[in-house]
Design a protein around this motif. Structure first.
Motif, PDB file in Angstrom:
ATOM      1  N   PRO A 140      56.294  17.326  47.341  1.00 27.80           N
ATOM      2  CA  PRO A 140      57.699  15.811  48.241  1.00 27.80           C
ATOM      3  C   PRO A 140      56.761  15.759  50.048  1.00 27.80           C
ATOM      4  CG  PRO A 140      59.155  17.336  47.519  1.00 27.80           C
ATOM      5  CD  PRO A 140      57.514  18.402  46.858  1.00 27.80           C
ATOM      6  N   GLY A 141      56.499  14.580  49.323  1.00 32.96           N
ATOM      7  CA  GLY A 141      56.415  13.280  51.163  1.00 32.96           C
ATOM      8  C   GLY A 141      55.109  13.644  51.618  1.00 32.96           C
ATOM      9  N   LEU A 142      54.318  14.391  50.575  1.00 32.03           N
ATOM     10  CA  LEU A 142      52.724  14.246  50.830  1.00 32.03           C
ATOM     11  C   LEU A 142      52.177  12.532  51.211  1.00 32.03           C
ATOM     12  CD1 LEU A 142      50.179  15.276  50.533  1.00 32.03           C
ATOM     13  CD2 LEU A 142      49.607  14.852  48.195  1.00 32.03           C
ATOM     14  N   LEU A 143      52.369  12.187  50.394  1.00 31.70           N
ATOM     15  CA  LEU A 143      51.717  10.455  50.646  1.00 31.70           C
ATOM     16  C   LEU A 143      52.854   9.299  51.346  1.00 31.70           C
ATOM     17  CD1 LEU A 143      50.682   9.655  46.549  1.00 31.70           C
ATOM     18  CD2 LEU A 143      49.157  10.431  49.093  1.00 31.70           C
ATOM     19  N   GLN A 144      53.490   9.905  51.488  1.00 34.69           N
ATOM     20  CA  GLN A 144      55.327   8.800  52.533  1.00 34.69           C
ATOM     21  C   GLN A 144      55.058   9.407  54.513  1.00 34.69           C
ATOM     22  OE1 GLN A 144      59.186  10.508  51.120  1.00 34.69           O
ATOM     23  NE2 GLN A 144      58.706   9.160  49.623  1.00 34.69           N
ATOM     24  N   ARG A 145      54.011  10.441  54.770  1.00 33.90           N
ATOM     25  CA  ARG A 145      53.543  10.789  56.082  1.00 33.90           C
ATOM     26  C   ARG A 145      53.863   9.549  56.841  1.00 33.90           C
ATOM     27  NH1 ARG A 145      50.956  15.682  54.046  1.00 33.90           N
ATOM     28  NH2 ARG A 145      48.408  14.313  54.456  1.00 33.90           N
ATOM     29  N   PRO A 146      53.081   8.075  56.657  1.00 30.56           N
ATOM     30  CA  PRO A 146      52.659   7.451  57.192  1.00 30.56           C
ATOM     31  C   PRO A 146      53.733   6.115  57.323  1.00 30.56           C
ATOM     32  CG  PRO A 146      50.805   7.557  55.650  1.00 30.56           C
ATOM     33  CD  PRO A 146      51.684   8.535  55.374  1.00 30.56           C
ATOM     34  N   PHE A 147      54.325   6.653  56.278  1.00 27.73           N
ATOM     35  CA  PHE A 147      55.536   6.071  56.496  1.00 27.73           C
ATOM     36  C   PHE A 147      57.235   6.264  56.625  1.00 27.73           C
ATOM     37  CE2 PHE A 147      52.589   5.158  52.618  1.00 27.73           C
ATOM     38  CZ  PHE A 147      52.004   3.842  53.386  1.00 27.73           C
ATOM     39  N   ARG A 148      56.666   7.673  57.015  1.00 29.64           N
ATOM     40  CA  ARG A 148      58.129   8.165  58.132  1.00 29.64           C
ATOM     41  C   ARG A 148      57.973   8.240  59.749  1.00 29.64           C
ATOM     42  NH1 ARG A 148      61.340  11.593  54.891  1.00 29.64           N
ATOM     43  NH2 ARG A 148      61.224  11.500  52.892  1.00 29.64           N
ATOM     44  N   THR A 149      57.469   7.916  60.040  1.00 30.02           N
ATOM     45  CA  THR A 149      57.276   7.717  61.557  1.00 30.02           C
ATOM     46  C   THR A 149      57.068   5.949  61.908  1.00 30.02           C
ATOM     47  OG1 THR A 149      54.287   8.264  61.013  1.00 30.02           O
ATOM     48  CG2 THR A 149      55.952   9.719  61.400  1.00 30.02           C
ATOM     49  N   GLY A 150      55.944   6.331  63.000  1.00 31.84           N
ATOM     50  CA  GLY A 150      55.931   4.768  64.117  1.00 31.84           C
ATOM     51  C   GLY A 150      56.995   4.022  63.623  1.00 31.84           C
ATOM     52  N   GLY A 151      56.461   2.792  63.323  1.00 31.12           N
ATOM     53  CA  GLY A 151      57.333   1.639  63.421  1.00 31.12           C
ATOM     54  C   GLY A 151      58.222   1.804  61.617  1.00 31.12           C
ATOM     55  N   PHE A 152      57.634   2.603  61.015  1.00 32.20           N
ATOM     56  CA  PHE A 152      58.762   3.064  60.501  1.00 32.20           C
ATOM     57  C   PHE A 152      59.949   3.177  60.159  1.00 32.20           C
ATOM     58  CE2 PHE A 152      55.035   1.271  57.161  1.00 32.20           C
ATOM     59  CZ  PHE A 152      55.473   0.448  56.516  1.00 32.20           C
ATOM     60  N   ALA A 153      59.623   4.406  61.160  1.00 26.61           N
ATOM     61  CA  ALA A 153      60.879   5.558  61.768  1.00 26.61           C
ATOM     62  C   ALA A 153      62.063   4.805  62.637  1.00 26.61           C
ATOM     63  CB  ALA A 153      60.516   6.409  62.932  1.00 26.61           C
ATOM     64  N   SER A 154      60.932   3.510  63.595  1.00 31.84           N
ATOM     65  CA  SER A 154      62.155   2.967  64.842  1.00 31.84           C
ATOM     66  C   SER A 154      62.304   1.646  64.355  1.00 31.84           C
ATOM     67  CB  SER A 154      60.712   2.813  65.866  1.00 31.84           C
ATOM     68  OG  SER A 154      59.881   2.105  65.749  1.00 31.84           O
ATOM     69  N   ARG A 155      61.680   0.933  63.583  1.00 31.99           N
ATOM     70  CA  ARG A 155      61.966  -0.647  62.139  1.00 31.99           C
ATOM     71  C   ARG A 155      62.816  -0.463  61.640  1.00 31.99           C
ATOM     72  NH1 ARG A 155      56.729  -1.765  65.231  1.00 31.99           N
ATOM     73  NH2 ARG A 155      57.682  -2.879  67.376  1.00 31.99           N
ATOM     74  N   ILE A 156      62.050   0.110  59.937  1.00 25.06           N
ATOM     75  CA  ILE A 156      62.410   0.090  59.125  1.00 25.06           C
ATOM     76  C   ILE A 156      64.095   1.145  58.547  1.00 25.06           C
ATOM     77  CG2 ILE A 156      61.695   0.716  56.552  1.00 25.06           C
ATOM     78  CD1 ILE A 156      59.840  -1.904  57.892  1.00 25.06           C
ATOM     79  N   ARG A 157      63.989   2.235  59.249  1.00 31.60           N
ATOM     80  CA  ARG A 157      65.236   3.141  58.540  1.00 31.60           C
ATOM     81  C   ARG A 157      66.800   2.966  59.762  1.00 31.60           C
ATOM     82  NH1 ARG A 157      64.854   9.801  59.918  1.00 31.60           N
ATOM     83  NH2 ARG A 157      66.085  10.071  59.279  1.00 31.60           N
ATOM     84  N   PRO A 158      65.835   2.139  60.702  1.00 28.55           N
ATOM     85  CA  PRO A 158      67.451   1.416  61.194  1.00 28.55           C
ATOM     86  C   PRO A 158      67.861  -0.044  60.155  1.00 28.55           C
ATOM     87  CG  PRO A 158      65.908   2.087  63.185  1.00 28.55           C
ATOM     88  CD  PRO A 158      65.091   2.124  61.746  1.00 28.55           C
ATOM     89  N   LEU A 159      66.833  -0.399  59.319  1.00 25.70           N
ATOM     90  CA  LEU A 159      68.010  -0.991  58.480  1.00 25.70           C
ATOM     91  C   LEU A 159      67.890  -1.375  57.473  1.00 25.70           C
ATOM     92  CD1 LEU A 159      64.488  -4.048  59.089  1.00 25.70           C
ATOM     93  CD2 LEU A 159      66.699  -4.277  60.295  1.00 25.70           C
ATOM     94  N   LEU A 160      67.789  -0.034  57.170  1.00 21.69           N
ATOM     95  CA  LEU A 160      68.350   1.068  55.684  1.00 21.69           C
ATOM     96  C   LEU A 160      69.048   1.353  56.292  1.00 21.69           C
ATOM     97  CD1 LEU A 160      64.883   1.973  54.315  1.00 21.69           C
ATOM     98  CD2 LEU A 160      65.969  -0.310  53.912  1.00 21.69           C
TER      99      LEU A 160
END
Length: 475
Positions: free
Chosen positions: A448-468
């Motif tokens: 789990p998470g192997l291919l998700q690492r780039p999409f759990r940090t950076g702008g995904f963490a700071s911009r996408i996660r708050p939207l969701l």
């Protein structure tokens, strides 16, 4: 398989898969037990054969081709054409193979470097890649190899999103590639596709992404006549990438349609209510299918709903909205196949037509499009793999039945692309897109998470996660 054998096997398969069918209550969550050692071994076996098909479709030039016929006894010959999506599938499947130990770290580095080198050689425009290339030499296709028809070079929003996804994963898996990938992505500005929101004219200024551009016209080029308006479809990966890197405003997310607005022509009249989020008035609509509320896709297929969460952890970041609708969407696909149509099998998504060609398959009632995708008795294995997070037991049982009853799986190249369960006809092909989804889904289960690492940090963490986190579907 001859028809007599098929008819006998299909009855047994229906019984086997029904054993994994959901409980009676329409909105009860599907249960997924922890992986056992035997489960892990089976999933790894399936991954290994699937990756073997990706490797077979990857040319000496370094691009993963669109498809290959796997009916012969020799090595399959990759198709002439490839797309940015196919190339992205090759990148993330190779990264997954290295992460799971199916290939060595040295081999992964060699293959990813070869693929990134090939991408660096491709012509592009406005920072983005064209929709079709020759997989064997990297030239832009202007003639379709199989028919000789003219191809007008096109910059597709969604296809570029999947190539960027693959490049991000490659850079995460092999840090030596990060500077080269960063240079490739520097020019990929998603605002190129964006039409800003115009409150005075939201039809022509919807705050959404165009389907793409033909760049052979002055300026930006000629745009498609449509925007990607539906939220629960695979182009939302482009939306996430653009919001995450700052090239799209966060409000773009709220201008996407959960359903079309009441009174607009669509598959069913939606229920729901308006809400104001981040200053945007949002129609929080939903459909009801077999007693359960959910957010529809555009056509009713599995990959529209569930390809994106292979990479972006929507159910984790939005458990009461995205997490719920994904669960109900899977249950609905299962019930369509087993209860509504009584096929004995389930899982419907665009794929190779078993008799030849390509078309969209889905559950019409789960899509907004009035003449949406129909199942037509064609079951697509990648749809079951996409459902693993929501219904692993039912998905594995369904896949085992397709393998046993139709010969839809072989140890060389994995699952064939589709099966007509009414006739027993199995596709002769594997497609890079569908094998790529299978590889990503299996990697996510085994590690789990192997291919998700780039999409759990950076702008995904700071911009996408708050939207969701703010998302409140009316379901």
């Amino acid at each position: 398989m001859n028809r007599r054998t098929f008819l006998t096997a299909a009855a047994a398969g229906a019984a086997a898969v029904c054993a994994g069918a959901p409980a009676a209550r329409a909105d009860a969550p599907l249960r997924t037990a922890p992986l056992t050692t035997a489960d892990t071994e089976l999933l790894r076996t399936w991954f290994t054969s699937t990756y073997r098909s990706i490797a077979a479709m990857t040319t000496d030039f370094g691009l993963t081709a669109d498809k290959a016929d796997v009916t012969g006894t020799g090595t399959p010959v990759p198709s002439r054409q490839t797309s940015p999506t196919n190339i992205g599938c090759g990148l993330w499947s190779t990264a997954a193979a290295g992460g799971l130990g199916v290939i060595s770290g040295t081999t992964m580095h060699h293959e990813l470097t070869r693929m990134v080198t090939a991408v660096e050689k491709l012509d592009r425009a406005h920072g983005f890649w064209f929709n079709w290339y020759d997989a064997h030499n990297g030239s832009v296709l202007t003639t379709w190899p199989e028919t000789g028809d003219t191809v007008r070079p096109f910059l597709s929003t969604v296809d570029n999103a999947w190539l960027v996804t693959g490049l991000e994963i490659a850079a995460d898996a092999d840090p030596t590639l990060r500077p080269r990938v960063a240079r490739l992505l520097d020019a990929a500005d998603w605002s190129y596709y964006y039409t800003p929101y115009d409150p005075a004219d939201p039809v022509t200024g919807p705050g959404q992404l165009r389907g793409g551009f033909w760049p052979d016209r002055p300026g930006k080029g000629e745009p498609t006549g449509h925007h990607y308006g539906a939220l629960n479809t695979e182009p939302r990966m482009a939306s996430y990438l653009g919001i995450a890197d700052g090239s799209l405003p966060a409000e773009h997310y709220w201008h996407l349609f959960r359903t079309l607005l009441p009174g607009m022509g669509q598959e069913q009249e939606p229920d729901g209510s308006y809400a104001t989020v981040d200053g945007v008035r949002v129609w929080q609509g939903h459909y009801t299918y077999r007693g359960r509320k959910l957010v529809p896709t555009w056509g009713g297929s599995m990959f529209e709903a569930l390809m994106v969460p292979l990479f972006v952890p929507e159910p984790e970041w939005s458990p009461n909205s995205w997490g719920v609708t994904h669960q109900r969407y899977v249950r609905s696909q299962i019930e369509h196949g087993l209860t509504e149509e009584r096929y004995g099998y389930w899982g419907f998504s665009p794929a190779n037509i078993p008799e030849g060609g390509y078309r969209e398959y889905g559950v019409d009632a789960l899509g907004m499009q009035q003449d949406g995708y129909n199942s037509l008795g064609v079951v697509t294995p990648h749809a079951s793999f996409l459902a693993l997070p929501q219904a692993r037991g039912a998905a594995v049982a369904n896949l085992k039945a397709l393998a046993r009853d139709f010969g839809a799986y072989d140890d060389r190249y994995g699952f064939r692309d589709s099966v007509n369960v009414r006739t027993g006809r199995v596709s002769d092909f594997v497609l890079a897109l569908d094998q790529g989804m299978i590889a990503a889904a299996l990697a996510q289960q085994v590690r789990p998470g192997l291919l998700q690492r780039p999409f759990r940090t950076g702008g995904f963490a700071s911009r996408i996660r708050p939207l969701l986190r703010k998302e409140r579907f009316s379901i």
